[in-house]
Motif scaffolding. Structure first.
Motif, PDB file in Angstrom:
ATOM      1  N   ALA A   6      -6.015  52.133  44.931  1.00 13.02           N
ATOM      2  CA  ALA A   6      -6.310  50.513  44.592  1.00 13.02           C
ATOM      3  C   ALA A   6      -5.007  49.737  45.143  1.00 13.02           C
ATOM      4  O   ALA A   6      -5.284  48.920  46.040  1.00 13.02           O
ATOM      5  CB  ALA A   6      -6.841  50.186  43.505  1.00 13.02           C
ATOM      6  N   GLN A   7      -3.935  50.042  44.696  1.00 11.05           N
ATOM      7  CA  GLN A   7      -2.551  49.406  45.082  1.00 11.05           C
ATOM      8  C   GLN A   7      -2.514  49.571  46.480  1.00 11.05           C
ATOM      9  O   GLN A   7      -2.272  48.630  47.094  1.00 11.05           O
ATOM     10  CB  GLN A   7      -1.445  50.021  44.101  1.00 11.05           C
ATOM     11  CG  GLN A   7      -1.390  49.525  42.871  1.00 11.05           C
ATOM     12  CD  GLN A   7      -0.721  48.334  42.551  1.00 11.05           C
ATOM     13  OE1 GLN A   7      -0.574  47.479  43.429  1.00 11.05           O
ATOM     14  NE2 GLN A   7      -0.691  47.818  41.436  1.00 11.05           N
ATOM     15  N   TYR A   8      -2.442  50.548  46.969  1.00 14.61           N
ATOM     16  CA  TYR A   8      -2.506  51.040  48.377  1.00 14.61           C
ATOM     17  C   TYR A   8      -3.370  50.149  49.372  1.00 14.61           C
ATOM     18  O   TYR A   8      -2.760  49.544  50.287  1.00 14.61           O
ATOM     19  CB  TYR A   8      -2.548  52.610  48.638  1.00 14.61           C
ATOM     20  CG  TYR A   8      -2.694  52.867  50.297  1.00 14.61           C
ATOM     21  CD1 TYR A   8      -1.263  53.059  50.694  1.00 14.61           C
ATOM     22  CD2 TYR A   8      -3.684  53.130  50.836  1.00 14.61           C
ATOM     23  CE1 TYR A   8      -1.312  53.671  51.858  1.00 14.61           C
ATOM     24  CE2 TYR A   8      -3.681  53.691  51.925  1.00 14.61           C
ATOM     25  CZ  TYR A   8      -2.454  53.805  52.761  1.00 14.61           C
ATOM     26  OH  TYR A   8      -2.394  54.182  54.103  1.00 14.61           O
ATOM     27  N   ALA A   9      -4.630  49.915  48.770  1.00 16.87           N
ATOM     28  CA  ALA A   9      -5.403  49.136  49.739  1.00 16.87           C
ATOM     29  C   ALA A   9      -4.922  47.795  49.827  1.00 16.87           C
ATOM     30  O   ALA A   9      -5.068  46.952  50.780  1.00 16.87           O
ATOM     31  CB  ALA A   9      -6.778  49.043  49.044  1.00 16.87           C
ATOM     32  N   LYS A  10      -4.207  47.105  48.891  1.00 13.09           N
ATOM     33  CA  LYS A  10      -3.649  45.838  48.776  1.00 13.09           C
ATOM     34  C   LYS A  10      -2.357  45.856  49.696  1.00 13.09           C
ATOM     35  O   LYS A  10      -2.290  44.922  50.596  1.00 13.09           O
ATOM     36  CB  LYS A  10      -3.053  45.432  47.441  1.00 13.09           C
ATOM     37  CG  LYS A  10      -4.046  44.953  46.535  1.00 13.09           C
ATOM     38  CD  LYS A  10      -3.937  44.590  44.901  1.00 13.09           C
ATOM     39  CE  LYS A  10      -3.271  43.263  45.201  1.00 13.09           C
ATOM     40  NZ  LYS A  10      -2.616  42.586  44.051  1.00 13.09           N
TER      41      LYS A  10
END
Ligand code: ZN
Length: 310
Positions: A144-148
């Motif tokens: 999820a952090q990576y998507a941001k």
């Protein structure tokens, strides 16, 4: 557009020892069901190893180093009462994270519509600096952090229908208003968190269920507590912590969901993904300890993902 299925033979080497419910056979059951002809349309890829630098965005380097150092050369090491490592666990943990990162890349760039990561160890109980409940790294929070960071997603949502509360994901998302976490889970049950009053900064939505609750109660909880806020949040991508231990036959819990309930939930999430997120979904396997229940539920879930992309 296609549905991507990511897995890896390394997940068969993470050995939790005799009698452990989170066992290698789970992965074989998933692989077997998804090798049926009905799933020929899946795009298949091996899960790559995650770069440790990406894991460091969620877990402190000291914790990551400790997990790496804990891997035994032979036999088993207990990280806590439930969480075990064997030779091969480190690689499996890196590939479990890596599956999510690769899925994000492919879904965010529109190469595929959505993705299912058939992985172990699971992730949603792992807190920033604590392994817990069979989980080493919080695979879904890292993705999820990576998507941001890597794809400029502004708002990222995780829906968790594993029978256990995703305490780790909730903890990591707690004060992040651009990250949304919603969970259905049996309560009381391990890990003990997930009360309705746990709301973070208005970004956490818990819908606890009682022992014995069936698909009807589950659907009601999803419809009254989760799907509305999810649609309102308007995420750029939706993740699913896809645990199938709310299945009626699961030995670790006592909800009474059946395969079609998981198909229903997947379809409802996909409807919102189409409205708000260009259909983008990344689903990551969490629990599910009855092998037939797991296989049948994965069948229903992945079919619904494929239908959503068709
Ligand atoms: Zn679970």
């Amino acid at each position: 557009m296609a549905t991507l299925y990511l897995t890896h033979a390394a997940f068969l080497k993470h050995d939790t020892g005799p009698g452990h419910p989170e066992r290698i056979e789970r992965m074989r059951a998933v692989e077997k069901v998804l090798s049926q002809e009905d799933f020929d349309g899946l795009t298949r890829e091996d899960a790559p190893e995650a770069d440790v630098a990406v894991i460091e965005r969620v877990h402190p380097k000291k914790y990551i180093d400790a997990i790496r150092a804990a891997e035994p050369k032979e036999g088993y090491v207990h990280i806590d009462a439930d969480t075990v490592m064997s030779p091969g666990s480190w690689e499996a943990a890196l590939r479990a994270v890596g599956a999510g990162l690769r899925a994000v890349d492919q879904v965010m760039t529109g190469e595929v519509q959505n993705a299912f990561c058939g992985i172990r160890p699971c992730g949603h109980h792992a807190e920033t600096a604590r392994a817990m409940g069979f989980c080493l790294f919080n695979n879904i929070a890292i993705a999820a952090q990576y998507a941001k960071v890597a794809h400029d997603a502004e708002r990222v949502a995780v829906v968790d229908f594993d029978v256990h509360h995703g305490n780790g994901t909730q903890d990591i998302f707690w004060s992040e208003k651009d990250l949304f976490f919603a969970s259905t889970h049996q309560m009381p049950l391990f890990p003990g968190t997930g009360a309705v009053g746990e709301t973070g900064v208005g970004n956490i939505f818990n819908a606890p269920l009682r022992s014995g609750d069936d698909g009807e109660r589950f659907r009601e909880a999803m419809e009254t507590r989760i799907l509305g806020p999810l649609q309102e949040f308007a995420p750029d991508i939706i993740f699913i912590s896809a645990g199938f231990d709310a299945h009626v036959n699961d030995p670790l819990a006592s909800l009474a969901l059946v395969e079609k309930d998981f198909a229903w939930a997947t379809q409802k999430i996909a409807d919102i993904a189409h409205l708000r997120a260009n259909g983008r979904i990344v689903s990551m396997l969490e629990g599910g300890y009855d092998l037939d229940g797991l296989a049948g539920s994965v069948d229903a879930h992945v079919r619904a993902l494929m239908d959503a992309g068709a």
